[in-house]
Each structure stands twice: as structure tokens, then as C-alpha cells.
Enzyme design. Structure first.
Site, PDB file in Angstrom:
ATOM      1  N   HIS A   1      -8.509 -13.086 -48.624  1.00 56.36           N
ATOM      2  CA  HIS A   1      -7.585 -13.922 -47.826  1.00 56.36           C
ATOM      3  C   HIS A   1      -6.267 -13.210 -47.469  1.00 56.36           C
ATOM      4  O   HIS A   1      -5.181 -13.733 -47.625  1.00 56.36           O
ATOM      5  CB  HIS A   1      -7.385 -15.324 -48.412  1.00 56.36           C
TER       6      HIS A   1
ATOM      7  N   HIS B   1      -9.765 -24.882 -61.333  1.00 56.09           N
ATOM      8  CA  HIS B   1      -8.941 -24.531 -60.171  1.00 56.09           C
ATOM      9  C   HIS B   1      -9.775 -24.768 -58.920  1.00 56.09           C
ATOM     10  O   HIS B   1     -10.940 -24.359 -58.869  1.00 56.09           O
ATOM     11  CB  HIS B   1      -8.541 -23.057 -60.309  1.00 56.09           C
TER      12      HIS B   1
ATOM     13  N   GLU C   1      -9.265 -23.728 -55.708  1.00 53.15           N
ATOM     14  CA  GLU C   1      -9.254 -22.799 -54.579  1.00 53.15           C
ATOM     15  C   GLU C   1     -10.714 -22.425 -54.248  1.00 53.15           C
ATOM     16  O   GLU C   1     -11.545 -22.260 -55.151  1.00 53.15           O
ATOM     17  CB  GLU C   1      -8.406 -21.555 -54.894  1.00 53.15           C
TER      18      GLU C   1
ATOM     19  N   ASP D   1     -12.491 -19.948 -53.596  1.00 51.96           N
ATOM     20  CA  ASP D   1     -13.233 -18.844 -54.224  1.00 51.96           C
ATOM     21  C   ASP D   1     -13.868 -19.291 -55.546  1.00 51.96           C
ATOM     22  O   ASP D   1     -14.779 -18.621 -56.048  1.00 51.96           O
ATOM     23  CB  ASP D   1     -12.364 -17.592 -54.426  1.00 51.96           C
TER      24      ASP D   1
ATOM     25  N   HIS E   1      -1.897 -20.753 -60.181  1.00 49.34           N
ATOM     26  CA  HIS E   1      -0.827 -20.613 -59.209  1.00 49.34           C
ATOM     27  C   HIS E   1      -0.845 -21.712 -58.158  1.00 49.34           C
ATOM     28  O   HIS E   1      -0.097 -21.641 -57.187  1.00 49.34           O
ATOM     29  CB  HIS E   1      -0.934 -19.224 -58.535  1.00 49.34           C
TER      30      HIS E   1
ATOM     31  N   ASP F   1      -7.488 -18.181 -62.871  1.00 52.28           N
ATOM     32  CA  ASP F   1      -6.981 -16.944 -62.256  1.00 52.28           C
ATOM     33  C   ASP F   1      -6.086 -16.111 -63.192  1.00 52.28           C
ATOM     34  O   ASP F   1      -6.004 -14.883 -63.067  1.00 52.28           O
ATOM     35  CB  ASP F   1      -6.155 -17.269 -61.006  1.00 52.28           C
TER      36      ASP F   1
ATOM     37  N   TYR G   1      -3.101  -7.447 -59.592  1.00 53.71           N
ATOM     38  CA  TYR G   1      -3.410  -8.863 -59.373  1.00 53.71           C
ATOM     39  C   TYR G   1      -2.179  -9.735 -59.682  1.00 53.71           C
ATOM     40  O   TYR G   1      -1.800 -10.603 -58.890  1.00 53.71           O
ATOM     41  CB  TYR G   1      -4.584  -9.262 -60.272  1.00 53.71           C
TER      42      TYR G   1
ATOM     43  N   HIS H   1     -11.641 -14.076 -62.582  1.00 56.46           N
ATOM     44  CA  HIS H   1     -11.895 -12.838 -61.830  1.00 56.46           C
ATOM     45  C   HIS H   1     -11.872 -11.652 -62.794  1.00 56.46           C
ATOM     46  O   HIS H   1     -11.027 -11.586 -63.689  1.00 56.46           O
ATOM     47  CB  HIS H   1     -10.793 -12.578 -60.790  1.00 56.46           C
TER      48      HIS H   1
HETATM   49 FE1  FEO Z   1      -6.494 -19.117 -56.940  1.00 51.38          FE
HETATM   50 FE2  FEO Z   1      -9.129 -17.088 -57.568  1.00 51.38          FE
HETATM   51  O1  FEO Z   1      -8.232 -18.503 -56.787  1.00 51.38           O
END
Ligand code: FEO
Length: 391
Positions: free
Chosen positions: A22, A76, A78, A80, A142, A161, A189, A222
Site C-alpha cells: 500500500h 486487526h 486491516e 491484509d 496502529h 502488526d 517496519y 508479519h
Molecule cells: Fe495494519 Fe498488517 O496491517
């Protein structure tokens, strides 16, 4: 098949070739981690990006039937991590555990007609059998919905994350990849995702301690899993406090190499004081890498030609990116070459002041720097080097 600890398996996906997350330039792909817990009741921690849903479900089926998933924890929302969730809900109809804000966000993204939600707050627990999950809200780490999940048996913190890295490899654990390498990716990151939220990072570390959560394994959403959690916890505290190195970062772009010559002369001056320098051309280098160096630098020197009466577009873009990430405790200076208007210098100074950087008066030169002007640039570098050594 990857076992994280007893009854816990990694069932995520590896996105080997992604280079643009992104808008973030990433170098080595990334993973979307998901974890399956096979207790009396089966729980799945987090989804993956939508185009990896089959990959995730195929891995889950190595251990259980999809229909056996009783709890789906969404740390989370988001996309992904939540992209595969509608398909999992359709197949397994699990209880979807998330924060209250997470529920609202999932409804915005996916509609969620008929989903069986269980919104949770910090301290709420779900017993799976021999294992109990405890949920910890971590708003603005976040996103507002963010939370972590703690598993008492095995002392595993599923940290979403936080503590993650954009890194795709065959290695699943820090000691397989090498802890130093893992920290390197985690720093990039952190700088590009969590830098604006340092206060929240410190509050979360305190909250975990207050809840007597001392993980032996940290399993983020991740990258690799930390079997040496104390190392990444220590690093996060340092980064959140902007602990800095005796280092200056020089970022610039150039039209006809005049601003570049100033950059090199300033670097010479800084290095002459025994201070480390990192130089980046913002049109050629990854902004994600630059910000990882800005994170623990004491000084940021920004160079731009004036073009069309204003800041060079690549430098303006980078400044917008850096300002959004809110680095703190830095000094800064500006250097610029111009032809007939000096707009860039003043505009950059204003941006850096707005970021609360301590401003050191810089320099601007007409067209090409003379030998005398290059000497002034070296002296500017020496001054910055001295300030860094003294701080
Ligand atoms: Fe905040 Fe890996 O998404």
C-alpha cells in the site's frame, strides 16, 4: 507444516514477490501470519490477504476441518489480515472475536450479515480447553481496532502488526533467520508503521507488564516469530523513545548535481567529527529505508534545488511522508541550489520547524557551488558533527 509450540501451528501465507505494500516500498516481500490453536475448541488467530485465502485454508486443513474452527480471533481489521475472513466465516460460522471498534470496522468492510460476533475488551478471556486466551486492546497500534491475544499455556503473545517485519523467507523463527537480521527488518517496519505511535508502544509494554504478561514467544502478523522476545521488546522501547546514534542522515535530490555537491561536502564535514553519515537520494532510494535511518539519527539534512519557484517534487513528497511519521528529537538543516528564485530553502525550513526539529542555519547557492561555497558546506557539516558529538 510449522509448529510454533504445543498445539499451535503457523497457517499463514507468503507473498514472495510483493514490492509495494500500500505505497510502502518493500524489498523482500512479506508474510501474512495466521495461527491455529488445536485445543478442545479450535481457534484461528487472524486471517490473511484475500488472494491467499485458499493457501491459508489448505494449511488449516492439515490439522482440522475448516468447519471445526469455533473461534476466529481478529486482532486487526486491516485488509491484509481480514481479507480471508468472510470466506472463513462462510465455511465455518465461527464466533468472531474482536474489539468493539473492530466489529464496526468489519461491518464497514464486509457487511457481516449474520456473523456471530463476540466483541471483547482488555482482560476478557475465552477458555479453549487446557488453554485460555486473554485479549488486550491496543488502540492506535496502529489502528483504533487493534488488539493482541495472550495464550497462557506456552506463554504466547499474538501481537498482530506490532513486532512484525516485512520479510518473506522460508524461515519462520528469529533464531532461524538470525536475530540481527530479524531486528534489521523489524526496524524498517517499525520506522514506517509505528514511529508516530511511540507513546502507545510504551503504554502497551507497561500494560502487558501490569497484566503479568511475560511472553516466551511473540507471534506477530508479519514476518518471523520471536523465540527471543526480550530482544525485540528492548528494541521497541528504544525506538519508541527515539534513542539515537551519533549519526546524521542526508536526504536530497538534485537537477544538475549542484545540490548533490553540497550534500557530499556537508557529509565530509560531519564525518570529520567522527560522526556516522547516511546519504540518500530521495528519487533513487526507498523512503522506507531512509526512515529506518532517520529513526535513530540525531540530525537530518535536507537538500533540494528550487524548481518552478518551489521544492523539487521528490523532496516535497519525501517531506510529506517524513512529517506524517513524526520523528522526534532531531536537529536539521537545509541546503539548496537555485537559479533565479530561492523558494525551496525557505519552504523546507518551515516544514522542519513545524516538525519541531532544532534548525541549524543552512546554505543556498546560485547555480553551481564555488570552491568557497563548498568549503562553507564542509564547515556546516563540521558544525552539525560537533553538535551531534556534544548531545
Ligand atoms: Fe495494519 Fe498488517 O496491517
Amino acid at each position: 507444516m510449522v509448529k510454533v509450540c504445543r498445539d499451535v501451528y503457523w497457517v499463514g501465507a507468503i507473498d514472495w514477490c510483493e514490492k509495494d505494500f500500500h505505497g510502502f516500498e518493500i524489498h523482500r516481500g512479506l508474510t501474512y501470519n495466521s495461527y491455529l490453536i488445536t485445543d478442545e475448541k479450535v481457534a484461528l488467530i487472524d486471517g490473511v490477504k484475500h488472494n491467499f485465502v485458499r493457501d491459508q485454508l489448505r494449511k488449516v486443513e492439515n490439522y482440522v476441518k475448516i468447519e471445526d474452527i469455533e473461534y476466529l480471533v481478529v486482532n486487526h481489521i486491516e485488509p491484509d489480515h481480514s481479507g480471508s475472513i468472510p470466506e472463513i466465516v462462510k465455511r465455518a460460522n465461527p464466533t468472531v472475536i474482536c474489539s468493539k471498534i473492530g466489529k464496526e470496522g468489519l461491518e464497514d468492510y464486509y457487511g457481516c450479515e449474520g456473523w456471530n460476533f463476540k466483541p471483547v475488551k482488555t482482560g476478557d478471556k475465552v477458555k479453549l480447553g487446557t488453554k485460555t486466551l486473554t485479549f488486550i486492546e491496543t488502540p492506535m497500534l496502529h489502528w483504533p481496532d487493534s488488539m493482541m491475544t495472550w495464550m497462557d499455556d506456552g506463554k504466547v503473545l499474538f501481537s498482530m502488526d506490532v513486532f512484525g517485519q516485512h520479510f518473506a523467507g522460508s524461515e519462520r523463527f528469529d533464531d532461524e533467520l538470525g536475530v540481527g537480521e530479524a531486528v534489521k527488518w523489524a526496524k524498517i517496519y517499525y520506522a514506517n508503521v509505528f514511529m508516530p505511535f511511540g507513546k502507545n508502544v510504551l503504554n502497551t509494554v507497561k500494560k502487558l507488564r501490569d497484566l503479568n504478561i511475560e511472553p516466551e514467544i511473540i507471534a506477530p502478523s508479519h514476518g518471523i516469530v520471536w523465540r527471543n522476545p526480550e530482544i525485540i521488546l528492548k528494541k521497541y522501547i528504544e525506538w519508541a523513545k527515539f534513542k539515537s546514534d551519533k549519526k546524521a542522515v542526508i536526504v536530497y535530490d538534485t537537477m544538475w548535481h549542484s545540490t548533490e555537491k553540497l550534500a557530499m561536502a556537508i557529509a565530509e564535514g560531519i564525518m570529520s567529527k567522527g560522526v556516522k553519515v547516511r546519504i540518500f537520494n530521495v528519487r533513487k532510494d526507498a523512503w522506507t529505508d531512509i526512515m529506518a535511518e532517520v529513526l535513530d539519527a540525531k540530525a537530518v539534512c535536507v537538500g533540494s534545488p528550487t524548481m518552478n519557484g518551489t521544492v523539487f517534487p521528490s523532496v516535497a513528497g519525501f517531506l510529506t511522508y517524513m512529517r506524517g511519521l513524526k520523528p522526534k528529537n532531531k536537529i536539521a538543516t537545509v541546503f539548496s541550489s537555485y537559479g533565479w528564485g530561492v523558494g525551496a530553502y525557505e519552504e523546507i525550513i518551515e516544514v522542519l520547524k513545524d516538525m519541531d526539529f532544532g534548525i541549524i542555519e543552512g546554505l543556498k547557492v546560485k547555480f553551481k557551488p564555488t570552491e568557497e561555497e563548498l568549503e562553507v558546506a564542509r564547515e556546516l557539516g563540521e558544525k552539525i558533527g560537533e553538535i551531534i558529538v556534544e548531545r
